[in-house]
Motif scaffolding. Sequence first.
Motif, PDB file in Angstrom:
ATOM      1  N   PRO A 222       4.155   8.360  -3.472  1.00  0.00           N
ATOM      2  CA  PRO A 222       2.744   8.192  -3.101  1.00  0.00           C
ATOM      3  C   PRO A 222       2.409   8.830  -1.741  1.00  0.00           C
ATOM      4  O   PRO A 222       3.224   8.812  -0.810  1.00  0.00           O
TER       5      PRO A 222
ATOM      6  N   VAL B 109      -1.060   5.899 -13.432  1.00  0.00           N
ATOM      7  CA  VAL B 109      -1.327   5.408 -12.078  1.00  0.00           C
ATOM      8  C   VAL B 109      -1.802   3.970 -12.194  1.00  0.00           C
ATOM      9  O   VAL B 109      -2.706   3.674 -12.942  1.00  0.00           O
TER      10      VAL B 109
ATOM     11  N   SER C 266       2.197   2.245  -3.257  1.00  0.00           N
ATOM     12  CA  SER C 266       1.212   2.375  -4.340  1.00  0.00           C
ATOM     13  C   SER C 266       0.755   3.819  -4.522  1.00  0.00           C
ATOM     14  O   SER C 266       0.539   4.533  -3.536  1.00  0.00           O
ATOM     15  N   PRO C 267       0.568   4.221  -5.762  1.00  0.00           N
ATOM     16  CA  PRO C 267      -0.017   5.541  -5.984  1.00  0.00           C
ATOM     17  C   PRO C 267      -1.525   5.550  -5.712  1.00  0.00           C
ATOM     18  O   PRO C 267      -2.133   6.620  -5.692  1.00  0.00           O
ATOM     19  N   LEU C 268      -2.115   4.388  -5.504  1.00  0.00           N
ATOM     20  CA  LEU C 268      -3.546   4.337  -5.192  1.00  0.00           C
ATOM     21  C   LEU C 268      -3.781   4.772  -3.743  1.00  0.00           C
ATOM     22  O   LEU C 268      -3.069   4.334  -2.837  1.00  0.00           O
ATOM     23  N   THR C 269      -4.802   5.583  -3.511  1.00  0.00           N
ATOM     24  CA  THR C 269      -5.173   5.905  -2.131  1.00  0.00           C
ATOM     25  C   THR C 269      -5.867   4.682  -1.528  1.00  0.00           C
ATOM     26  O   THR C 269      -6.340   3.797  -2.254  1.00  0.00           O
ATOM     27  N   PRO C 270      -5.955   4.644  -0.210  1.00  0.00           N
ATOM     28  CA  PRO C 270      -6.718   3.544   0.404  1.00  0.00           C
ATOM     29  C   PRO C 270      -8.140   3.459  -0.159  1.00  0.00           C
ATOM     30  O   PRO C 270      -8.653   2.355  -0.392  1.00  0.00           O
TER      31      PRO C 270
ATOM     32  N   LEU D 132       0.837  -1.202   0.000  1.00  0.00           N
ATOM     33  CA  LEU D 132       0.000   0.000   0.000  1.00  0.00           C
ATOM     34  C   LEU D 132       0.873   1.254   0.000  1.00  0.00           C
ATOM     35  O   LEU D 132       0.631   2.200  -0.761  1.00  0.00           O
TER      36      LEU D 132
ATOM     37  N   ASN E  28       0.510   7.654   0.434  1.00  0.00           N
ATOM     38  CA  ASN E  28       0.501   6.631   1.498  1.00  0.00           C
ATOM     39  C   ASN E  28       1.833   6.578   2.233  1.00  0.00           C
ATOM     40  O   ASN E  28       1.890   6.250   3.411  1.00  0.00           O
TER      41      ASN E  28
ATOM     42  N   ARG F 291     -10.224   3.635   5.920  1.00  0.00           N
ATOM     43  CA  ARG F 291     -10.298   4.100   4.531  1.00  0.00           C
ATOM     44  C   ARG F 291     -10.279   2.910   3.568  1.00  0.00           C
ATOM     45  O   ARG F 291     -10.915   2.935   2.523  1.00  0.00           O
TER      46      ARG F 291
END
Lengths: 604, 604
Positions: free
Chosen positions: B523, B604, A39-43, A36, B525, A90
Motif C-alpha cells: 500500500p 481492494v 490498508s490499500p485504501l488511501t486516506p 492505515l 500508505n 487527508r
Amino acid sequence: MRKSIATVSLSGSLSEKLTAVAAAGFDGVEIFENDLIASPLTPEDVRARAADLGLAIDLYQPFRDFEAVPDEVLDQNLRRAESKFEVMERLGADTLLVCSSVSPDAVDDDGLAAEHLNLLAGRAREHGIRIAYEALAWGRHISTYDHAWRVVEAADHPALGTCLDSFHILSRASDPRGIEEIPGEKIFFLQLADAPLMAMDVLQWSRHYRCFPGQGGLDVAGLLAHTVRAGYRGPLSLEVFNDVFRQADAGRTAVDAMRSLLALEESAGLAALPETVVPSGFAFAELTAADTEPLTGMLGSLGFARTGRHRGKPVELWEQGEARVLVNTSGSDRRSGPSLAAVGLESADPDAAVRRAETLLAPVVPRRRGADDVPLDAVAAPDGTELFFCRTGRSGHPSWTDDFTPVAARTAGTADDGDRAGVTGIDHVALPQPWHHFDEAALFYRSVLGLKPDESQDLADPYGLFRSRAVAGPGGTLRIALNVAPSPEGEATRSQHIALATDDIVATARRLRGRGTAVLPIPANYYDDLGARYGLPAERLGVLRELDILYDRDGSGEFFHFYTVTVGRVFFEVVQRTGGYGGYGARNATVRLAAQHTAQLGAV
Amino acid sequence: MRKSIATVSLSGSLSEKLTAVAAAGFDGVEIFENDLIASPLTPEDVRARAADLGLAIDLYQPFRDFEAVPDEVLDQNLRRAESKFEVMERLGADTLLVCSSVSPDAVDDDGLAAEHLNLLAGRAREHGIRIAYEALAWGRHISTYDHAWRVVEAADHPALGTCLDSFHILSRASDPRGIEEIPGEKIFFLQLADAPLMAMDVLQWSRHYRCFPGQGGLDVAGLLAHTVRAGYRGPLSLEVFNDVFRQADAGRTAVDAMRSLLALEESAGLAALPETVVPSGFAFAELTAADTEPLTGMLGSLGFARTGRHRGKPVELWEQGEARVLVNTSGSDRRSGPSLAAVGLESADPDAAVRRAETLLAPVVPRRRGADDVPLDAVAAPDGTELFFCRTGRSGHPSWTDDFTPVAARTAGTADDGDRAGVTGIDHVALPQPWHHFDEAALFYRSVLGLKPDESQDLADPYGLFRSRAVAGPGGTLRIALNVAPSPEGEATRSQHIALATDDIVATARRLRGRGTAVLPIPANYYDDLGARYGLPAERLGVLRELDILYDRDGSGEFFHFYTVTVGRVFFEVVQRTGGYGGYGARNATVRLAAQHTAQLGAV
C-alpha cells in the motif's frame, strides 16, 4: 455520550473494521496507524468510507517518542509530525494522540517536554489539529496521568490537552480521583479498557490481555465518573489490545464492545437502561434430539415423568419436583445427538427483561409461536443458547406450561411418585462457550441478566486446561457455569450439562442405582485421597465410594455430586449443597473429566 | 545419568503417559498425584504397568502444607501422610516430594519446621520411604533452596533430604553455586524445567509457561553442573507445567523431552554426543507440486533456469546463482498446491550430522533412492520438512547434483544468462510450525543443527498475532524463520516461503517488473509512513514505492525486501542485506500479511 472505538480492537482489514464499527452503532473511530499503513485504501478512501458509514474519525494514533529530546532529534521528530499532519488532513482527523516517550533519546526534564509539546501543538494548530498527550504506564520519564497533565498544563497551548486511558491509569493503581482536578476542556480524549487482574509486566499485560469494560477487574466505571465530573464531554472510546479479539469476528466483537459501553454508562450513572430483572431460577431446560430414546430413557431413569405434550409443536415436558425438562424433536441435528438448546429463566417481568436485553444488543429470538400460544420471549446468549423469560404458574399471568396438554400418568415413559428420585429442581446448567467469546459471555450475563461472575478457574482435563467461570444471581438463586476449552478446535462437540438438585444425595443415588441409571464411575483412588484429605469417617467415605459421589467443602458448607454418562452432547449431574457452599466442586473437575474420557473409550 | 519425567508434563490418561514415557526411552517417572487420583488404574496396576514398561517410579508428588503447624493440624497432616505412604507402598514408590508450605496455618519457625520434618521422615522410614523436601518459589515462609536445605540439615534425619527444582531456584534468581555446599547424598531428587524469561507472577509463570531445558531462557545446564559437582547421582527428572504440552500428543512430547535431556547433559559437560556439524548454507529448497505449471512459471519469471532432470525420479533442478530449487511431482497433494517439502543443507560432514540427529531422536527419513543415486541423508524436522545434509560440488566427494542430467539451454522453461535477475542464493526459508510444537522446533534446530534461536517476536496479522522465532548459524550463514499461527485451526494451509538473496534489489526488481513477475503490491500508505519514520530521500523512497520494496534498518545495516504472490502454499521473497543487518524485516510483517490477505481476496 458519543461512542468510539480504536480500530486495533477488532480483527480484519481496515475496511472490515469500519463496517463492523458502524454496524454496531458507534459514532466514531480511532484510526490506529498500523491499520492505515497496511490498508490499500488511501486516506481519502478511508475518509469517504467512514463518512458513508456515518462514522467520525475521532483520533489518529499513536505518535510516539516525540518530546524532551536533543535538538537534532527534535527536528526529525517535527518533520515526522508534519508528515502525520498531512495524513490526518487527508483522513479528516483532527486529534493526534501523542504517547509519552519510551525512547532512550528522551531526557528527564519536564520543562523541556512542555516546551517541545508547545512547539508541536503550534505546528498542529496550523493544520487545524489538536494534540492529546497521554502517559503510557511504561513511559520512560512520564508514566502517570497526573504527571502528563502537569506537563500539558505547563506547556499551556490551546491545541494541547491530555488523553486519559483507563488501563494506563488503573494498571498502575493511580488514584483516579485526581482526574477531577483537570479542567474538562483540557481532557481532549478518553480511552477505555478493562483487564483481568494479573501480576505481570504492565507492557505485556496491556498488549495482550486488555478487554472491554465489565469483562475484567478494573474499576473503569469509577474512572469514567471522575472524568465526567471533571467536565469531559468528548467520546467514550474503547482501545483494547487482546490476542483473542484479534482472531474473532469483527462484527461480533464490535457488538460486544458497544454492549460494554452501554453497560458502562449505566454503571457510571451517566445513562439509564431498562431496569435489570434478575432471574430468580430456572423454569426449564430444553433439549433437542432427533432420536429421543436415549434422552427420554435417561430422564425416565433419573426419575422424571413425562407430564405434558405441547399443543402445537413436537415438544414433550418432563418433570420431577421443580425440575422441568423439555424434549424437542424439531430442528435438531441427528449427528450431534441430544443437546441443550434453550433455558427458561423465571422472571418477575419478562417484558422488562427483554427490553433490557434488546437495549444491550442481545439478539431477540424469532418467535415460532402458534396463534394461541402463551407469549414467551427469548434472547440468544453468546453461545447460541436461547434464554426464555418465563413466569411459571403465577396466578394472574399466563404460564408457558398452559401450552402443554397433560399426559395421563402410567403411560410409557412416565413414572408415578413412587418412582421419583428426590430431584427438587435445577441447581445449575453448564454451557461450553465459543473459544473466541468467553469474555463476551461473562459481560453478557452480567449486564443483560444482572448475574455476578465469579473468578475464572483452570480445570485440568487430560488433554488441556479448560477455564471455567460461573455467573450467579444473588444468593445463588440462579447459577450458570461457563466453560471454555483449551483451544478452538472441535468446540461444537463439547459437552453441556444440567445439574439437578436433591436434598438427600445418598437416597437419590441409591434409588437411581436400583433402577440401573448409567452413573459415571469414579476411580477408587479418588476416595483414597478424599479420606486422606478430609479425614472423613470410614463409613461415610464408604457410602460415597459405593455410589460414585464426589465431595467438596469450603468454609461454609459441603457439596456432594455425581454424574450420569453422556448422551449426545449432554450429561446430568445430581448435586446436594449443605450450609452455604457456593461453588461447583471445581476441585473434582480433573477426576470427572478423566472419568468421562475413560467412559467414552469404553475401557480402562 | 538416569532420566525421568513427571507425568504432569504430558497429556492423556496415566496409562497413555506411561506408554509415551517408556517409548521415548526414559528410565523412570514421577507420578503426579492428580494423575493417579483420576486414573481407573489401581496403584498395583500402575506398578505392574510401569514394571512391564521398564520404568521405575522415582518419585510420588506432591505432598503439600505439612510442616510448622499447630499440634492439632500436625496430627491431621501425619494421618494424611500415612495414607500417602500406603499408596506409595502399593505403587512401589520410595521417595515422596514434600513442598514447602503455602498454608496460612504454617508459622515462620525453622526449628518447628525441622522438628516436624524429622517426625515425618521417621514415619516414612518405617515404610521404607524417603522424604525429599523442596522450597516452592512461592512458599509461605520457605521459598529458597538454601533455606530449605538449612531446615533439612537441622532436621538431621537419614530419611530426609532435599529436592532441587531448577525452575524454583532460577525463577527467583537465586545463586545456584550454593548447591555445591549441599552434600550430594542429601540431594534426594533433582527436577528440571526451563521457562521463557517473563516478568510475571511466579506461580502463574510456573503453572502455565514452563518448558523443557533448552527451550527457554534459564541456565538449567549451569544448575545441573553445580548439582553434579555437589555429588548428586540421582535421576534427571523433568517437571514441566505447560498449557500447550497439555494439549499435545504425549508420545511426541516425551521424545521432545528426552531430546532436551540429552542436549542438556551435553551442555552441562556430563555426556558427549556426536559432534555438532553446523550447516554452512542452503544446498537447495525442494518444492512438491502435482501441477508444476504455476510454480515453474513463477521460477522462470524470477530468473531461474531449468538446468537438470533427475535420472530416476520426477524431479527437476532450477538454478540461479547459488540458489537451487527442486521441483518434485511425486507424492504431492493436488489440492494444497505447491509446497515446500524439503531443504538441502550444506554440511561439512553429512554422516556425522545424521549421527547427531539420530542420537537426538530426529526421525531419519526412509530413503527412496535408486541404486546408482548419490547417498543423501535426511532427517525430518518437527514440522515434517525433510532436511538433507549435502556436500554440493566439493571435489573428492560425490555431489547430489550428479544425479541430475543437464538440460540443454534454450529449451522451454529455461533462461539464458541474459534473463537472470541477479539472485545469488537462498537467504532464508520460513516454515510455519505446528501450533503444539513451536518450542520443540526451537530446541530441535538448536540441539540437532547447532543453530541459535533468536527471541520470539509477535507479528500482527489482520486475523491474529503470529509468533516468529528465527534460528541461524554463526554469522548468518544459514537462517530459518519459524512461525506459528495464533491458533491451531487450519494450520495445514499456512504459507511457507523462500527468501532469495540479491546484491542489487532495485536492479532485480526492475528486471522482474519488466518480465511481468507477479509481485505483491504494497500500500502507498506504507511509503508515506516510511518517509516520515526514516526521513529517506524522496528519490530513494520513490524507487521503493515504485517497486513495492519494503525497508528496514537496525544499528548495523539495512534490509530491502519484496514478495511475490503466493502459489499454492508457497511464496518467494527477494532480499538485500547491507552492513550487518541480521533480522528479517519483522517490522514490515503486518503490512506484508495484510497485503497477502488483500491479494488473496483479489480486491481492494
